[in-house]
Design a protein around this motif. Structure first.
Motif, PDB file in Angstrom:
ATOM      1  N   GLY A 127       0.792  -1.218   0.000  1.00 20.59           N
ATOM      2  CA  GLY A 127       0.000   0.000   0.000  1.00 20.59           C
ATOM      3  C   GLY A 127       0.820   1.262   0.000  1.00 20.59           C
ATOM      4  O   GLY A 127       0.278   2.365  -0.120  1.00 20.59           O
ATOM      5  N   ASP A 128       2.144   1.131   0.144  1.00 19.04           N
ATOM      6  CA  ASP A 128       3.030   2.293   0.144  1.00 19.04           C
ATOM      7  C   ASP A 128       3.385   2.705  -1.274  1.00 19.04           C
ATOM      8  O   ASP A 128       3.411   1.881  -2.197  1.00 19.04           O
ATOM      9  CB  ASP A 128       4.323   1.996   0.914  1.00 19.04           C
ATOM     10  N   ILE A 129       3.695   4.011  -1.436  1.00 20.35           N
ATOM     11  CA  ILE A 129       4.155   4.547  -2.716  1.00 20.35           C
ATOM     12  C   ILE A 129       5.545   5.135  -2.497  1.00 20.35           C
ATOM     13  O   ILE A 129       5.748   5.965  -1.600  1.00 20.35           O
ATOM     14  CB  ILE A 129       3.200   5.629  -3.254  1.00 20.35           C
ATOM     15  N   PHE A 130       6.499   4.704  -3.311  1.00 23.52           N
ATOM     16  CA  PHE A 130       7.887   5.155  -3.199  1.00 23.52           C
ATOM     17  C   PHE A 130       8.213   6.098  -4.349  1.00 23.52           C
ATOM     18  O   PHE A 130       7.880   5.815  -5.496  1.00 23.52           O
ATOM     19  CB  PHE A 130       8.840   3.963  -3.210  1.00 23.52           C
ATOM     20  N   LYS A 150      -4.158  -1.549   2.136  1.00 25.08           N
ATOM     21  CA  LYS A 150      -3.873  -2.770   1.399  1.00 25.08           C
ATOM     22  C   LYS A 150      -3.140  -2.401   0.116  1.00 25.08           C
ATOM     23  O   LYS A 150      -2.729  -1.254  -0.053  1.00 25.08           O
ATOM     24  CB  LYS A 150      -5.171  -3.531   1.106  1.00 25.08           C
ATOM     25  N   ALA A 151      -2.991  -3.361  -0.769  1.00 23.70           N
ATOM     26  CA  ALA A 151      -2.193  -3.149  -1.984  1.00 23.70           C
ATOM     27  C   ALA A 151      -2.655  -1.926  -2.767  1.00 23.70           C
ATOM     28  O   ALA A 151      -3.847  -1.748  -3.009  1.00 23.70           O
ATOM     29  CB  ALA A 151      -2.277  -4.386  -2.872  1.00 23.70           C
ATOM     30  N   CYS A 152      -1.695  -1.091  -3.142  1.00 22.78           N
ATOM     31  CA  CYS A 152      -1.964   0.036  -4.042  1.00 22.78           C
ATOM     32  C   CYS A 152      -1.771  -0.475  -5.459  1.00 22.78           C
ATOM     33  O   CYS A 152      -0.655  -0.798  -5.866  1.00 22.78           O
ATOM     34  CB  CYS A 152      -1.015   1.196  -3.751  1.00 22.78           C
ATOM     35  N   PHE A 165      -2.545  10.503  -8.114  1.00 17.03           N
ATOM     36  CA  PHE A 165      -3.760   9.731  -7.881  1.00 17.03           C
ATOM     37  C   PHE A 165      -3.360   8.281  -7.604  1.00 17.03           C
ATOM     38  O   PHE A 165      -2.474   7.735  -8.271  1.00 17.03           O
ATOM     39  CB  PHE A 165      -4.680   9.774  -9.102  1.00 17.03           C
ATOM     40  N   SER A 166      -4.036   7.669  -6.668  1.00 21.01           N
ATOM     41  CA  SER A 166      -3.752   6.264  -6.353  1.00 21.01           C
ATOM     42  C   SER A 166      -5.038   5.543  -5.991  1.00 21.01           C
ATOM     43  O   SER A 166      -5.976   6.130  -5.453  1.00 21.01           O
ATOM     44  CB  SER A 166      -2.747   6.166  -5.192  1.00 21.01           C
ATOM     45  N   ALA A 167      -5.095   4.264  -6.293  1.00 24.92           N
ATOM     46  CA  ALA A 167      -6.266   3.443  -5.997  1.00 24.92           C
ATOM     47  C   ALA A 167      -5.799   2.047  -5.649  1.00 24.92           C
ATOM     48  O   ALA A 167      -4.735   1.606  -6.086  1.00 24.92           O
ATOM     49  CB  ALA A 167      -7.215   3.406  -7.197  1.00 24.92           C
ATOM     50  N   GLY A 168      -6.623   1.342  -4.844  1.00 20.92           N
ATOM     51  CA  GLY A 168      -6.150   0.041  -4.432  1.00 20.92           C
ATOM     52  C   GLY A 168      -7.184  -0.922  -3.936  1.00 20.92           C
ATOM     53  O   GLY A 168      -8.401  -0.720  -4.078  1.00 20.92           O
ATOM     54  N   LYS A 169      -6.680  -1.960  -3.340  1.00 16.75           N
ATOM     55  CA  LYS A 169      -7.504  -3.060  -2.859  1.00 16.75           C
ATOM     56  C   LYS A 169      -8.348  -2.660  -1.657  1.00 16.75           C
ATOM     57  O   LYS A 169      -9.340  -3.320  -1.337  1.00 16.75           O
ATOM     58  CB  LYS A 169      -6.600  -4.241  -2.516  1.00 16.75           C
ATOM     59  N   ASP A 170      -7.966  -1.586  -0.965  1.00 20.93           N
ATOM     60  CA  ASP A 170      -8.718  -1.138   0.203  1.00 20.93           C
ATOM     61  C   ASP A 170      -9.973  -0.356  -0.166  1.00 20.93           C
ATOM     62  O   ASP A 170     -10.600   0.258   0.700  1.00 20.93           O
ATOM     63  CB  ASP A 170      -7.827  -0.315   1.119  1.00 20.93           C
ATOM     64  N   HIS A 191     -15.528   1.933  -4.323  1.00 20.61           N
ATOM     65  CA  HIS A 191     -16.118   0.784  -5.010  1.00 20.61           C
ATOM     66  C   HIS A 191     -16.477  -0.267  -3.963  1.00 20.61           C
ATOM     67  O   HIS A 191     -15.965  -0.250  -2.837  1.00 20.61           O
ATOM     68  CB  HIS A 191     -15.136   0.178  -6.019  1.00 20.61           C
ATOM     69  N   GLU A 192     -17.345  -1.179  -4.350  1.00 18.22           N
ATOM     70  CA  GLU A 192     -17.679  -2.287  -3.472  1.00 18.22           C
ATOM     71  C   GLU A 192     -16.658  -3.412  -3.576  1.00 18.22           C
ATOM     72  O   GLU A 192     -16.549  -4.240  -2.670  1.00 18.22           O
ATOM     73  CB  GLU A 192     -19.071  -2.820  -3.795  1.00 18.22           C
ATOM     74  N   GLN A 193     -15.934  -3.457  -4.699  1.00 17.61           N
ATOM     75  CA  GLN A 193     -14.874  -4.449  -4.907  1.00 17.61           C
ATOM     76  C   GLN A 193     -13.547  -3.720  -5.118  1.00 17.61           C
ATOM     77  O   GLN A 193     -13.516  -2.541  -5.473  1.00 17.61           O
ATOM     78  CB  GLN A 193     -15.197  -5.330  -6.116  1.00 17.61           C
ATOM     79  N   PRO A 194     -12.414  -4.406  -4.897  1.00 15.66           N
ATOM     80  CA  PRO A 194     -11.108  -3.762  -5.056  1.00 15.66           C
ATOM     81  C   PRO A 194     -10.943  -3.098  -6.415  1.00 15.66           C
ATOM     82  O   PRO A 194     -11.324  -3.656  -7.448  1.00 15.66           O
ATOM     83  CB  PRO A 194     -10.127  -4.924  -4.891  1.00 15.66           C
ATOM     84  N   ILE A 195     -10.372  -1.912  -6.416  1.00 18.25           N
ATOM     85  CA  ILE A 195     -10.148  -1.145  -7.651  1.00 18.25           C
ATOM     86  C   ILE A 195      -8.934  -1.711  -8.365  1.00 18.25           C
ATOM     87  O   ILE A 195      -7.873  -1.901  -7.765  1.00 18.25           O
ATOM     88  CB  ILE A 195      -9.962   0.345  -7.342  1.00 18.25           C
ATOM     89  N   TYR A 196      -9.080  -1.979  -9.642  1.00 22.54           N
ATOM     90  CA  TYR A 196      -7.997  -2.585 -10.420  1.00 22.54           C
ATOM     91  C   TYR A 196      -7.277  -1.564 -11.303  1.00 22.54           C
ATOM     92  O   TYR A 196      -6.062  -1.597 -11.436  1.00 22.54           O
ATOM     93  CB  TYR A 196      -8.544  -3.718 -11.297  1.00 22.54           C
ATOM     94  N   LYS A 197      -8.027  -0.640 -11.901  1.00 21.03           N
ATOM     95  CA  LYS A 197      -7.433   0.276 -12.885  1.00 21.03           C
ATOM     96  C   LYS A 197      -8.038   1.659 -12.740  1.00 21.03           C
ATOM     97  O   LYS A 197      -9.171   1.830 -12.319  1.00 21.03           O
ATOM     98  CB  LYS A 197      -7.666  -0.266 -14.295  1.00 21.03           C
ATOM     99  N   MET A 198      -7.238   2.663 -13.132  1.00 22.14           N
ATOM    100  CA  MET A 198      -7.654   4.055 -13.056  1.00 22.14           C
ATOM    101  C   MET A 198      -7.006   4.819 -14.208  1.00 22.14           C
ATOM    102  O   MET A 198      -5.907   4.481 -14.659  1.00 22.14           O
ATOM    103  CB  MET A 198      -7.211   4.652 -11.714  1.00 22.14           C
ATOM    104  N   THR A 199      -7.695   5.866 -14.693  1.00 21.19           N
ATOM    105  CA  THR A 199      -7.099   6.742 -15.696  1.00 21.19           C
ATOM    106  C   THR A 199      -7.621   8.154 -15.505  1.00 21.19           C
ATOM    107  O   THR A 199      -8.768   8.353 -15.091  1.00 21.19           O
ATOM    108  CB  THR A 199      -7.395   6.254 -17.126  1.00 21.19           C
ATOM    109  N   ILE A 200      -6.773   9.139 -15.770  1.00 18.90           N
ATOM    110  CA  ILE A 200      -7.156  10.543 -15.664  1.00 18.90           C
ATOM    111  C   ILE A 200      -7.615  11.017 -17.034  1.00 18.90           C
ATOM    112  O   ILE A 200      -6.873  10.914 -18.013  1.00 18.90           O
ATOM    113  CB  ILE A 200      -5.983  11.390 -15.152  1.00 18.90           C
ATOM    114  N   ILE A 201      -8.824  11.539 -17.105  1.00 17.41           N
ATOM    115  CA  ILE A 201      -9.406  11.963 -18.378  1.00 17.41           C
ATOM    116  C   ILE A 201      -9.051  13.409 -18.693  1.00 17.41           C
ATOM    117  O   ILE A 201      -8.633  13.737 -19.802  1.00 17.41           O
ATOM    118  CB  ILE A 201     -10.924  11.757 -18.357  1.00 17.41           C
TER     119      ILE A 201
END
Length: 430
Positions: A127-130, A150-152, A165-170, A191-201
């Protein structure tokens, strides 16, 4: 079988991952294991002085040896040895043209270059970002952002590079100020389920997709942490999302094997493509954004005309039929892909041609990104490593020039960024 990262993060840690010899295409067997070992970028620039000293000692030793052999009258052997020593010394004088590798203790889930500075963000399973600063001599960790529980799974910089921007399993979406490293906004239970993908429009709107096939649009101008649009048209995970500069359509690939396209301004579904008997894993834009490329878990690549997403206009078989996990465009006509066999490969689209191997990892390549000026790409694998490849030569590469030796020669050919030479080229120089 394609490894879906979303499922992998739930059940597997990186130390348990094993790839059998059967996963490696016979086309790559020509690369000797000893060469792969020598290719490791784990040696840092701090070893340069030792290398120079070792080279000097080697030269002195060989020079002394030549003197002894001259006294014995073996002049022919000395001449041949001189050429070998010269080749070694010349090779040691070559300057590094890409940053050294980054190795993490934990599994790497995503990477993203900063759009304006020499920084790269690295998301991890913890879940950390380096944040790393890089140049051709070193890669330095400059900060660690502890953000997700949880996992980012996905990180993206805003166009100006000020926000991350970040999204994850949490189930959370976080927006962080890059300069202060302070969290400026958080969407809990997005989301109700873990987020898998994201994009900035654009500067106001971004999109997310989860493991259950739900796609959501978000507007930063709204005070409420609620999506402006939500839709579910597939049953499997959203593997990739992409739009062009017009930002009219958002194209989403899924594990169901189809493309789902949304009309962003009208906030409704535009069209859904035919369903393929394979997962669609990644997307890319080419030919001034007039062509969309989708890759699959069977190693195929499908070409669509932008705006015509119901059926592909062309299909390219993969050189090795190994699942393609990720792709990145490097020119208007050249795509670089990462596969489950650890190979980073370049392909010309028009005309379609396998250009060769850009680089290689020991394990499956999961993520790719390209830096702000298009000279470097970074790739990460399940070995918890990030490698950099200098791809500046693509600016002048003539993809229409024929390669002698037929298809097998083209498939095995290593491009300049790969630090493993072709065996025939190596022996030809001796």
């Amino acid at each position: 079988m394609h490894w879906k990262m979303g499922k992998l993060l739930d059940n597997v840690i990186s130390d348990d991952i094993d790839i059998s010899d059967e996963d490696i295409s016979s086309d790559e067997v020509s690369i000797e294991s000893s060469s792969l070992s020598s290719d490791s970028d784990n040696d840092r620039v701090s070893d340069v002085e030792e290398s120079k000293a070792g080279t000097s000692a080697l030269a002195d030793g060989l020079s002394s040896h030549r003197g002894n052999t001259n006294e014995m009258g073996n002049l022919d052997n000395s001449d041949e040895e001189n050429e070998v020593v010269k080749a070694i010394l010349d090779a040691k004088q070559l300057c590094r043209n890409h940053p050294p590798s980054i190795i993490l203790e934990d599994m790497i889930t995503d990477i993203c270059f900063h759009p304006a500075a020499d920084y790269i963000g690295v998301a991890s399973i913890t879940g950390d970002i380096f944040m790393y600063k890089y140049n051709n001599e070193e890669t330095n960790l400059v900060s660690t952002i502890e953000l997700h529980l949880k996992a980012c799974r996905d990180i993206e910089f805003s166009e100006d590079g000020r926000s991350l921007f970040s999204a994850g399993k949490d189930l959370c979406i976080g927006i962080t100020d890059v300069e202060t490293e302070m969290l400026t906004r958080i969407y809990e239970k997005a989301h109700e389920q873990p987020i898998y993908k994201m994009t900035i429009i654009n500067q106001h709107v971004f999109a997310t997709g989860d493991d259950d096939g739900v796609i959501k649009l978000w507007d930063l101008r709204r005070k409420e942490n609620e999506p402006i649009f939500s839709i579910k048209e597939v049953e499997d995970y959203i593997s990739a999302m992409i739009t062009n500069r017009d930002a009219k359509y958002l194209v989403c690939a899924s594990g169901d094997g189809c493309l789902t396209t949304l009309n962003i301004p009208e906030r409704k579904m535009h069209i859904q493509s035919e369903e393929y008997d394979e997962e669609l894993t990644c997307l890319g834009l080419f030919k001034s954004e007039s062509k969309l490329l989708a890759a699959s878990s069977k190693g195929k690549m499908y070409v669509y005309n932008w705006g015509e997403f119901g059926l592909h206009s062309d299909e390219f078989p993969n050189a090795t039929k190994i699942p393609i996990n990720c792709m990145i465009p490097v020119t208007e006509n050249v795509v670089i892909t990462g596969g489950e066999n650890g190979i980073v490969r370049a392909t010309s689209l028009f005309p379609h041609r396998q250009l060769g191997i850009v680089g290689q990892h020991d394990f499956s390549v999961e993520t790719l990104d390209i830096n702000k000026d298009g000279t470097l790409i970074a790739s990460s694998s399940h070995n918890n490593d990030i490698k950099f490849w200098n791809v500046q030569y693509f600016e002048t590469l003539n993809v229409t020039e024929p390669v002698k030796g037929g298809k097998q020669k083209r498939m095995k050919h290593n491009l300049p960024s790969s630090q493993i030479n072709n065996r025939s080229d190596f022996f030809a120089e001796l």
